[in-house]
Design a protein around this motif. Structure first.
Motif, PDB file in Angstrom:
ATOM      1  N   ILE A  40      47.434  -0.409 -16.997  1.00 57.15           N
ATOM      2  CA  ILE A  40      47.383  -0.747 -15.574  1.00 57.15           C
ATOM      3  C   ILE A  40      47.336   0.516 -14.712  1.00 57.15           C
ATOM      4  O   ILE A  40      46.859   0.494 -13.580  1.00 57.15           O
ATOM      5  CB  ILE A  40      48.566  -1.686 -15.188  1.00 57.15           C
ATOM      6  N   HIS A  41      47.809   1.631 -15.265  1.00 57.29           N
ATOM      7  CA  HIS A  41      47.778   2.896 -14.516  1.00 57.29           C
ATOM      8  C   HIS A  41      46.341   3.408 -14.334  1.00 57.29           C
ATOM      9  O   HIS A  41      46.094   4.285 -13.522  1.00 57.29           O
ATOM     10  CB  HIS A  41      48.637   3.956 -15.219  1.00 57.29           C
ATOM     11  N   ASP A  42      45.383   2.849 -15.072  1.00 61.98           N
ATOM     12  CA  ASP A  42      43.974   3.239 -14.915  1.00 61.98           C
ATOM     13  C   ASP A  42      43.316   2.599 -13.683  1.00 61.98           C
ATOM     14  O   ASP A  42      42.138   2.821 -13.444  1.00 61.98           O
ATOM     15  CB  ASP A  42      43.134   2.779 -16.132  1.00 61.98           C
ATOM     16  N   ASN A  43      44.074   1.757 -12.970  1.00 64.60           N
ATOM     17  CA  ASN A  43      43.527   0.997 -11.841  1.00 64.60           C
ATOM     18  C   ASN A  43      42.303   0.147 -12.249  1.00 64.60           C
ATOM     19  O   ASN A  43      41.216   0.273 -11.679  1.00 64.60           O
ATOM     20  CB  ASN A  43      43.152   1.932 -10.681  1.00 64.60           C
ATOM     21  N   PRO A  44      42.502  -0.748 -13.209  1.00 64.94           N
ATOM     22  CA  PRO A  44      41.396  -1.596 -13.663  1.00 64.94           C
ATOM     23  C   PRO A  44      40.970  -2.595 -12.568  1.00 64.94           C
ATOM     24  O   PRO A  44      41.782  -2.953 -11.723  1.00 64.94           O
ATOM     25  CB  PRO A  44      41.983  -2.343 -14.856  1.00 64.94           C
ATOM     26  N   PHE A  45      39.736  -3.041 -12.604  1.00 65.60           N
ATOM     27  CA  PHE A  45      39.201  -4.012 -11.627  1.00 65.60           C
ATOM     28  C   PHE A  45      39.586  -3.600 -10.194  1.00 65.60           C
ATOM     29  O   PHE A  45      40.273  -4.342  -9.483  1.00 65.60           O
ATOM     30  CB  PHE A  45      39.712  -5.433 -11.921  1.00 65.60           C
ATOM     31  N   PRO A  46      39.181  -2.411  -9.764  1.00 62.57           N
ATOM     32  CA  PRO A  46      39.685  -1.843  -8.501  1.00 62.57           C
ATOM     33  C   PRO A  46      39.394  -2.687  -7.265  1.00 62.57           C
ATOM     34  O   PRO A  46      40.097  -2.571  -6.267  1.00 62.57           O
ATOM     35  CB  PRO A  46      38.986  -0.478  -8.420  1.00 62.57           C
ATOM     36  N   ASP A  47      38.382  -3.560  -7.311  1.00 65.11           N
ATOM     37  CA  ASP A  47      38.059  -4.354  -6.122  1.00 65.11           C
ATOM     38  C   ASP A  47      38.818  -5.676  -6.052  1.00 65.11           C
ATOM     39  O   ASP A  47      38.629  -6.450  -5.109  1.00 65.11           O
ATOM     40  CB  ASP A  47      36.552  -4.653  -6.087  1.00 65.11           C
ATOM     41  N   GLU A  48      39.642  -5.948  -7.069  1.00 62.60           N
ATOM     42  CA  GLU A  48      40.293  -7.263  -7.140  1.00 62.60           C
ATOM     43  C   GLU A  48      41.777  -7.184  -6.790  1.00 62.60           C
ATOM     44  O   GLU A  48      42.443  -6.205  -7.117  1.00 62.60           O
ATOM     45  CB  GLU A  48      40.185  -7.834  -8.571  1.00 62.60           C
ATOM     46  N   VAL A  49      42.272  -8.241  -6.138  1.00 64.22           N
ATOM     47  CA  VAL A  49      43.718  -8.468  -6.052  1.00 64.22           C
ATOM     48  C   VAL A  49      43.976  -9.859  -6.627  1.00 64.22           C
ATOM     49  O   VAL A  49      43.058 -10.667  -6.727  1.00 64.22           O
ATOM     50  CB  VAL A  49      44.265  -8.361  -4.606  1.00 64.22           C
ATOM     51  N   GLN A 106      56.003  -0.995  -9.327  1.00 61.14           N
ATOM     52  CA  GLN A 106      55.372  -0.443  -8.126  1.00 61.14           C
ATOM     53  C   GLN A 106      53.850  -0.523  -8.204  1.00 61.14           C
ATOM     54  O   GLN A 106      53.174  -0.822  -7.222  1.00 61.14           O
ATOM     55  CB  GLN A 106      55.813   1.009  -7.902  1.00 61.14           C
ATOM     56  N   ILE A 107      53.321  -0.255  -9.382  1.00 63.41           N
ATOM     57  CA  ILE A 107      51.871  -0.231  -9.509  1.00 63.41           C
ATOM     58  C   ILE A 107      51.299  -1.655  -9.472  1.00 63.41           C
ATOM     59  O   ILE A 107      50.246  -1.916  -8.881  1.00 63.41           O
ATOM     60  CB  ILE A 107      51.463   0.563 -10.770  1.00 63.41           C
ATOM     61  N   VAL A 108      52.047  -2.583 -10.042  1.00 68.29           N
ATOM     62  CA  VAL A 108      51.603  -3.981 -10.069  1.00 68.29           C
ATOM     63  C   VAL A 108      51.662  -4.597  -8.665  1.00 68.29           C
ATOM     64  O   VAL A 108      50.807  -5.388  -8.268  1.00 68.29           O
ATOM     65  CB  VAL A 108      52.475  -4.769 -11.084  1.00 68.29           C
ATOM     66  N   LYS A 109      52.672  -4.155  -7.926  1.00 71.26           N
ATOM     67  CA  LYS A 109      52.877  -4.649  -6.554  1.00 71.26           C
ATOM     68  C   LYS A 109      51.629  -4.475  -5.689  1.00 71.26           C
ATOM     69  O   LYS A 109      51.303  -5.322  -4.857  1.00 71.26           O
ATOM     70  CB  LYS A 109      54.023  -3.821  -5.969  1.00 71.26           C
ATOM     71  N   LYS A 110      50.930  -3.369  -5.889  1.00 70.48           N
ATOM     72  CA  LYS A 110      49.753  -3.048  -5.074  1.00 70.48           C
ATOM     73  C   LYS A 110      48.568  -3.957  -5.377  1.00 70.48           C
ATOM     74  O   LYS A 110      47.580  -3.928  -4.653  1.00 70.48           O
ATOM     75  CB  LYS A 110      49.324  -1.595  -5.324  1.00 70.48           C
ATOM     76  N   ARG A 111      48.644  -4.732  -6.459  1.00 68.42           N
ATOM     77  CA  ARG A 111      47.500  -5.537  -6.877  1.00 68.42           C
ATOM     78  C   ARG A 111      47.647  -7.012  -6.531  1.00 68.42           C
ATOM     79  O   ARG A 111      46.871  -7.843  -6.993  1.00 68.42           O
ATOM     80  CB  ARG A 111      47.272  -5.375  -8.398  1.00 68.42           C
ATOM     81  N   LEU A 112      48.697  -7.340  -5.738  1.00 69.94           N
ATOM     82  CA  LEU A 112      48.951  -8.742  -5.403  1.00 69.94           C
ATOM     83  C   LEU A 112      48.241  -9.148  -4.114  1.00 69.94           C
ATOM     84  O   LEU A 112      48.134  -8.350  -3.183  1.00 69.94           O
ATOM     85  CB  LEU A 112      50.454  -8.967  -5.202  1.00 69.94           C
ATOM     86  N   THR A 113      47.804 -10.402  -4.054  1.00 69.01           N
ATOM     87  CA  THR A 113      47.341 -10.966  -2.789  1.00 69.01           C
ATOM     88  C   THR A 113      48.563 -11.184  -1.895  1.00 69.01           C
ATOM     89  O   THR A 113      49.706 -11.125  -2.370  1.00 69.01           O
ATOM     90  CB  THR A 113      46.689 -12.350  -2.999  1.00 69.01           C
TER      91      THR A 113
END
Ligand code: ZN
Length: 332
Positions: free
Chosen positions: A154-163, A184-191
């Motif tokens: 997940i630290h690679d920022n996969p699927f950067p355009d998706e939340v 913290q990193i997962v938090k940034k990927r939530l809608t």
């Protein structure tokens, strides 16, 4: 040992010894480890701790990978559509996996998606599924089934355009060196209003208390952190989340594996012969989890579901189940 490594990762309290000597009794990674416990929040830790940089070699050398048969995976994933599937999962204790909470139409990310079974099940449930998996052999499975899988972490920022409406971490957080950084990193990927569902072993479970150093979920050195309901709640709140749901669940299979593991532990550096307590394992050096599981289930299934299921569901309600499943969302 560095001083910093003997403090609780949740509350900073000095840890105290809990189990003095423990080793990898499944895959035979050499080394003697210890378990230490926080007297304040009950969080436990495998000592010495691993660094992120230790993981690739450890997992590639010792962690077995089971061969995936595509047709079997399809059949398994189709079971999710059967009437009564949720009841069956409840009774077997296999509903300790976050992706079953996904709703049709949602976009879901499963971190540590393994064989991709979860992604296939999600697709069958009308969910747009994405996965992240460190094991490069999963690439072929993803391509075969035309699934969105990022090989890496997940630290690679996969699927950067998706939340994502839902992010699931099933038996993942106890493996990572820094759980707070992961949250913290997962938090940034939530809608907006999105949820994270985590599932991990319960350091306060009945099976842990009854099994001493033979608890299958110590699983050293792979399991670095041993959470309980209280300590995980503190961590989640510190990282800006609120806990909206907590449940304890014991997969019936885990109980069977625990029973099989209660014999004499193998010598340090040897792969399990205790997991070979049943003749399900013809050749201990070549065993894999699925084969043991299938062998055990075949032998005891007529008894397992009524007796073990009844027992497990009872202790689950008391919060004593062997895994915890928790739903969190960003605190407003
Ligand atoms: Zn603590």
């Amino acid at each position: 040992m560095n001083q910093i490594y003997s403090k609780c990762i949740i509350c900073g309290t000095e840890l105290i010894p809990f189990i003095k000597e423990i080793w990898d009794d499944r895959y035979g990674c050499p080394g003697i480890f210890a378990i230490e416990r926080c007297p304040n929040c009950g969080q436990m830790a495998t000592i010495p701790r691993l660094q992120e940089s230790d993981l690739p070699e450890l997992y590639s050398k010792y962690y077995p990978r089971s061969k995936v048969v595509y047709e079997e995976l399809t059949v398994e994933a189709d079971r999710v559509k059967l009437p009564g599937a949720a009841q069956t999962r409840w009774w077997e204790g296999t509903d300790n996996q976050g992706h079953y909470l996904a709703k049709s139409g949602q976009k879901v990310l499963d971190i540590g998606c393994g064989s991709c079974l979860s992604l296939l099940e999600l697709r069958n449930l009308g969910v747009e599924a994405y996965g992240v998996e460190a094991d490069p052999s999963v690439q072929a499975i993803a391509e075969h089934f035309d699934l969105h899988v990022h090989i890496g972490n997940i630290h690679d920022n996969p699927f950067p355009d998706e939340v994502f409406d839902l992010i699931t971490l099933n038996q993942v957080i106890e493996h990572v060196p820094d759980p707070a950084a992961l949250l913290q990193i997962v938090k940034k990927r939530l809608t907006e209003g999105g949820q994270i569902v985590l599932s991990f072993p319960n350091g306060d479970s009945l099976q842990r208390k009854l099994s001493g150093s033979r608890w299958i979920n110590w699983h050293v050195p792979y399991h670095q952190h041993h959470f309980n309901r209280h300590s995980f709640t503190i961590l989640a709140e510190q990282e800006g989340f609120e806990v909206t749901r907590f449940r304890s669940v014991t997969p019936n299979l885990w109980t069977l594996l625990q029973m099989a593991a209660m014999g004499k532990p193998p010598i340090e550096g040897d792969a399990s012969s205790s997991w070979g307590a049943t003749d399900a394992i013809a050749s201990p050096s070549k065993w894999n989890f699925k084969r043991i599981a299938k062998g055990l289930l075949r032998r005891v299934r007529p008894l397992a579901n009524p007796l073990i299921g009844l027992n497990n569901r009872f202790f689950d309600v008391l919060g004593q189940g062997d895994s915890l499943i928790v739903v969190i969302q960003i605190k407003r």
